[in-house]
Enzyme design. Structure first.
Site, PDB file in Angstrom:
ATOM      1  CE  LYS A  41      -2.253  -2.611   3.163  1.00 13.00           C
ATOM      2  NZ  LYS A  41      -2.631  -3.017   4.594  1.00 13.00           N
ATOM      3  CD  GLU A  97       8.186  -0.778  -3.314  1.00 15.49           C
ATOM      4  OE1 GLU A  97       7.269  -0.132  -2.580  1.00 15.49           O
ATOM      5  OE2 GLU A  97       8.606  -1.743  -2.910  1.00 15.49           O
ATOM      6  CG  ASP A  98       6.916   2.466   0.221  1.00 11.50           C
ATOM      7  OD1 ASP A  98       7.495   1.479  -0.366  1.00 11.50           O
ATOM      8  OD2 ASP A  98       6.305   2.162   0.986  1.00 11.50           O
ATOM      9  CG  ASP A 101      15.225  -1.180   3.578  1.00 12.67           C
ATOM     10  OD1 ASP A 101      15.935  -0.485   4.113  1.00 12.67           O
ATOM     11  OD2 ASP A 101      14.801  -1.711   4.673  1.00 12.67           O
ATOM     12  CG  PHE A 150      11.406   2.094  10.126  1.00  9.16           C
ATOM     13  CD1 PHE A 150      11.655   1.212   9.552  1.00  9.16           C
ATOM     14  CD2 PHE A 150      10.059   2.693  10.629  1.00  9.16           C
ATOM     15  CE1 PHE A 150      10.602   0.327   8.961  1.00  9.16           C
ATOM     16  CE2 PHE A 150       8.947   1.682  10.134  1.00  9.16           C
ATOM     17  CZ  PHE A 150       9.223   0.657   9.203  1.00  9.16           C
ATOM     18  CG  ASP A 157       3.462   0.211   7.258  1.00  7.19           C
ATOM     19  OD1 ASP A 157       4.213   0.174   6.418  1.00  7.19           O
ATOM     20  OD2 ASP A 157       2.990  -0.622   7.669  1.00  7.19           O
ATOM     21  NE  ARG A 163      -0.174   1.639   5.116  1.00 13.53           N
ATOM     22  CZ  ARG A 163       0.920   0.716   4.526  1.00 13.53           C
ATOM     23  NH1 ARG A 163       1.795   1.333   3.934  1.00 13.53           N
ATOM     24  NH2 ARG A 163       0.863  -0.437   4.774  1.00 13.53           N
TER      25      ARG A 163
HETATM   26  P1  IMP Z   1      13.109  -3.810   0.489  1.00  8.02           P
HETATM   27  O1  IMP Z   1      12.508  -5.224   0.072  1.00  8.02           O
HETATM   28  O2  IMP Z   1      14.204  -4.160   1.684  1.00  8.02           O
HETATM   29  O3  IMP Z   1      14.092  -3.171  -0.458  1.00  8.02           O
HETATM   30  O4  IMP Z   1      12.152  -2.885   1.239  1.00  8.02           O
HETATM   31  C1  IMP Z   1      11.152  -2.488   0.643  1.00  8.02           C
HETATM   32  C2  IMP Z   1       9.985  -2.460   1.439  1.00  8.02           C
HETATM   33  O5  IMP Z   1      10.264  -2.292   2.904  1.00  8.02           O
HETATM   34  C3  IMP Z   1       9.255  -1.098   1.501  1.00  8.02           C
HETATM   35  O6  IMP Z   1       8.163  -1.073   0.258  1.00  8.02           O
HETATM   36  C4  IMP Z   1       8.377  -0.749   2.651  1.00  8.02           C
HETATM   37  O7  IMP Z   1       7.250  -1.366   2.842  1.00  8.02           O
HETATM   38  C5  IMP Z   1       9.446  -1.527   3.610  1.00  8.02           C
HETATM   39  N1  IMP Z   1      10.514  -0.363   4.459  1.00  8.02           N
HETATM   40  C6  IMP Z   1      11.747  -0.263   4.282  1.00  8.02           C
HETATM   41  N2  IMP Z   1      12.030   0.670   4.908  1.00  8.02           N
HETATM   42  C7  IMP Z   1      11.115   1.343   5.558  1.00  8.02           C
HETATM   43  C8  IMP Z   1      10.934   2.412   6.303  1.00  8.02           C
HETATM   44  O8  IMP Z   1      11.919   3.077   6.701  1.00  8.02           O
HETATM   45  N3  IMP Z   1       9.658   2.944   6.890  1.00  8.02           N
HETATM   46  C9  IMP Z   1       8.577   2.103   6.346  1.00  8.02           C
HETATM   47  N4  IMP Z   1       8.677   1.046   5.498  1.00  8.02           N
HETATM   48  C10 IMP Z   1       9.927   0.493   5.278  1.00  8.02           C
HETATM   49 MG    MG Z   2       6.082  -0.935   0.698  1.00  8.10          MG
END
Ligand code: IMP
Ligand code: MG
Length: 177
Positions: A41, A97-98, A101, A150, A157, A163
């Site tokens: 979301k 994407e938001d 990470d 974070f 979220d 959110r």
């Molecule tokens: P990745 O798969 O580790 O690259 O992470 C991507 C997902 O992790 C994002 O779409 C978020 O849902 C979540 N995420 C990573 N870091 C944060 C943060 O600082 N705040 C909130 N959600 C995060």
């Molecule tokens: Mg996400």
């Protein structure tokens, strides 16, 4: 709002970053159509604002994934919970994407979307935490590189909350008032 968390990116800064990406996409795909695929979301606010900064013929679709782990850490296992509902073959797909990470989510989605044979696949992320990367992933369009904190707000979220904060804030357990 019910929080006194520290603002990392204000709504004005976010709007500038979104406009910059919209302009880049408009230039890069001049004369073509694009399909924005938002990752639910978290990316829905970003997609809504970004779409209005793209001066091209555009369509939307959405995909949803779940990544196992704690409230703050991904365990590296990603599962599809909602697929797109339109064919992506021969489309200029931009995954929205938001935050990028560890890179697990994008790596999973890239493989899934490439199997649909898009004409091009690009990746737009509002936020990027390069210091957290565990897989070699780079985004094509990045709003802001941020430190290893974070963050919540503007779609992001903590346990489904925050959110709807208009600014992006550094999450603090004790910041509710
Ligand atoms: P990745 O798969 O580790 O690259 O992470 C991507 C997902 O992790 C994002 O779409 C978020 O849902 C979540 N995420 C990573 N870091 C944060 C943060 O600082 N705040 C909130 N959600 C995060
Ligand atoms: Mg996400």
């Amino acid at each position: 709002m019910l929080t006194n968390m520290k603002v990392l990116l204000s709504r004005e800064q976010i709007a500038e970053g979104v406009a910059r990406i919209g302009k880049q996409i408009t230039q890069d795909f001049a004369g073509e159509t694009v399909t924005l695929v938002g990752v639910l979301k978290g990316a829905c606010l970003f997609l809504s604002d970004l779409a209005r900064q793209i001066e091209l013929d555009a369509t939307f679709d959405f995909i949803a994934v779940r990544s196992y782990g704690t409230k703050k850490e991904s365990a590296g296992e990603v599962q599809l919970i909602k697929d797109v509902t339109t064919p992506l073959e021969d489309k200029n797909v931009i995954l929205v994407e938001d935050i990028l990470d560890t890179g697990y989510t994008y790596t999973f989605l890239k493989k899934l979307l490439m199997a649909r044979k898009p004409r091009t696949l690009k990746f737009a992320t509002l936020l990027d935490k390069p210091s957290r990367r565990l897989l070699p992933v780079e985004a094509d369009y990045v709003g802001f590189k941020i430190p290893d904190e974070f963050v919540v707000g503007y779609g992001l979220d903590y346990a489904e909350r925050f959110r709807n904060l208009p600014d992006i804030c550094v999450f603090a357990e004790d910041a509710e008032k």
